[in-house]
Write a protein that holds these residues in place. Structure first.
Motif, mmCIF file in Angstrom:
data_model
loop_
_atom_site.group_PDB
_atom_site.id
_atom_site.type_symbol
_atom_site.label_atom_id
_atom_site.label_comp_id
_atom_site.label_asym_id
_atom_site.label_seq_id
_atom_site.Cartn_x
_atom_site.Cartn_y
_atom_site.Cartn_z
ATOM 1 N N UNK A 1 30.540 -5.230 -13.205
ATOM 2 C CA UNK A 1 29.146 -6.147 -13.320
ATOM 3 C C UNK A 1 28.263 -5.876 -14.254
ATOM 4 N N UNK A 2 27.904 -4.518 -14.774
ATOM 5 C CA UNK A 2 27.181 -4.084 -15.867
ATOM 6 C C UNK A 2 27.664 -4.962 -17.324
ATOM 7 N N UNK A 3 29.001 -5.243 -17.381
ATOM 8 C CA UNK A 3 29.210 -5.914 -18.712
ATOM 9 C C UNK A 3 29.858 -7.322 -18.428
ATOM 10 N N UNK A 4 29.491 -8.128 -17.232
ATOM 11 C CA UNK A 4 29.758 -9.581 -17.055
ATOM 12 C C UNK A 4 29.334 -10.378 -18.277
ATOM 13 N N UNK A 5 30.133 -11.297 -18.836
ATOM 14 C CA UNK A 5 29.708 -11.975 -19.787
ATOM 15 C C UNK A 5 30.037 -11.459 -20.997
ATOM 16 N N UNK A 6 30.575 -10.216 -21.334
ATOM 17 C CA UNK A 6 30.920 -9.771 -22.452
ATOM 18 C C UNK A 6 32.653 -9.704 -22.523
ATOM 19 N N UNK A 7 33.235 -9.229 -23.501
ATOM 20 C CA UNK A 7 34.756 -8.939 -23.698
ATOM 21 C C UNK A 7 34.779 -7.586 -23.854
ATOM 22 N N UNK A 8 35.888 -7.166 -23.404
ATOM 23 C CA UNK A 8 36.076 -5.728 -23.581
ATOM 24 C C UNK A 8 37.502 -5.315 -23.331
ATOM 25 N N UNK A 9 37.940 -4.044 -23.708
ATOM 26 C CA UNK A 9 39.448 -3.610 -23.174
ATOM 27 C C UNK A 9 39.125 -2.538 -22.201
ATOM 28 N N UNK A 10 39.883 -2.594 -21.121
ATOM 29 C CA UNK A 10 39.737 -1.672 -20.107
ATOM 30 C C UNK A 10 41.061 -0.633 -20.227
#
Length: 162
Positions: A75-84
């Motif tokens: 939830x802290x990164x909702x709306x962003x793009x990333x690699x997990x």
């Protein structure tokens, strides 16, 4: 000649400015809250010898399997793009290898202690990512003398905001 020197100085200044902006664009890494994840098999993982009598020079490998419902609070990164990434710190009792299959948005993969493995790349469109991992654990049976806990984790690298 002064014009050529000026152009070279401008080109060098732009190159250096580009390096600085590239350095500030390096992805940030954050630990993901996976505290809602749960082991689906009760009790400790039962490890079994792969071979009762290993051949000379081969390790005495033990193997176990476990299923885990993985719940990642993104939830802290909702709306962003990333690699997990799936992570596993170094094991004090020697090398551990983990292979898993995944059912949902996360990828299947292989992970060795002290490493991390990419399990997701893309947009974070929801508050949670949920999946089921079926893990196969392998370790050197000569070095694992008692039950031990493995501190799996997840981390996210955010792509720079545009």
């Amino acid at each position: 000649m002064n014009v050529a020197r000026s152009r070279r100085a401008i080109a060098i200044a732009l190159f250096c400015a580009g390096l600085l902006s590239c350095a500030s664009a390096v992805a940030q890494t954050f630990r993901i809250d996976d505290s809602a994840s749960q082991v689906l098999s009760p009790g400790e993982v039962k490890m079994r010898w792969e071979s009762l009598v290993p051949r000379p020079g081969q390790p005495s490998t033990i193997t176990g399997q476990v299923a885990v419902r993985v719940v990642l609070d993104v939830s802290p990164w909702r709306g962003r793009r990333g690699r997990i990434y799936h992570t596993l710190p170094p094991s004090p009792t020697g090398p551990v290898t983990v292979r898993w299959t995944a059912d949902g948005p996360l990828s299947s993969g292989v992970l060795r202690d002290g490493e991390r493995a990419l399990v997701y790349t893309g947009p974070i469109d929801s508050d949670r990512l949920v999946d089921t991992f079926r893990l196969t654990l392998q370790a050197d049976g000569d070095r694992v003398l008692r039950p031990q806990s493995l501190a799996f984790g997840f981390e996210i690298e955010l792509e720079p905001a545009r």
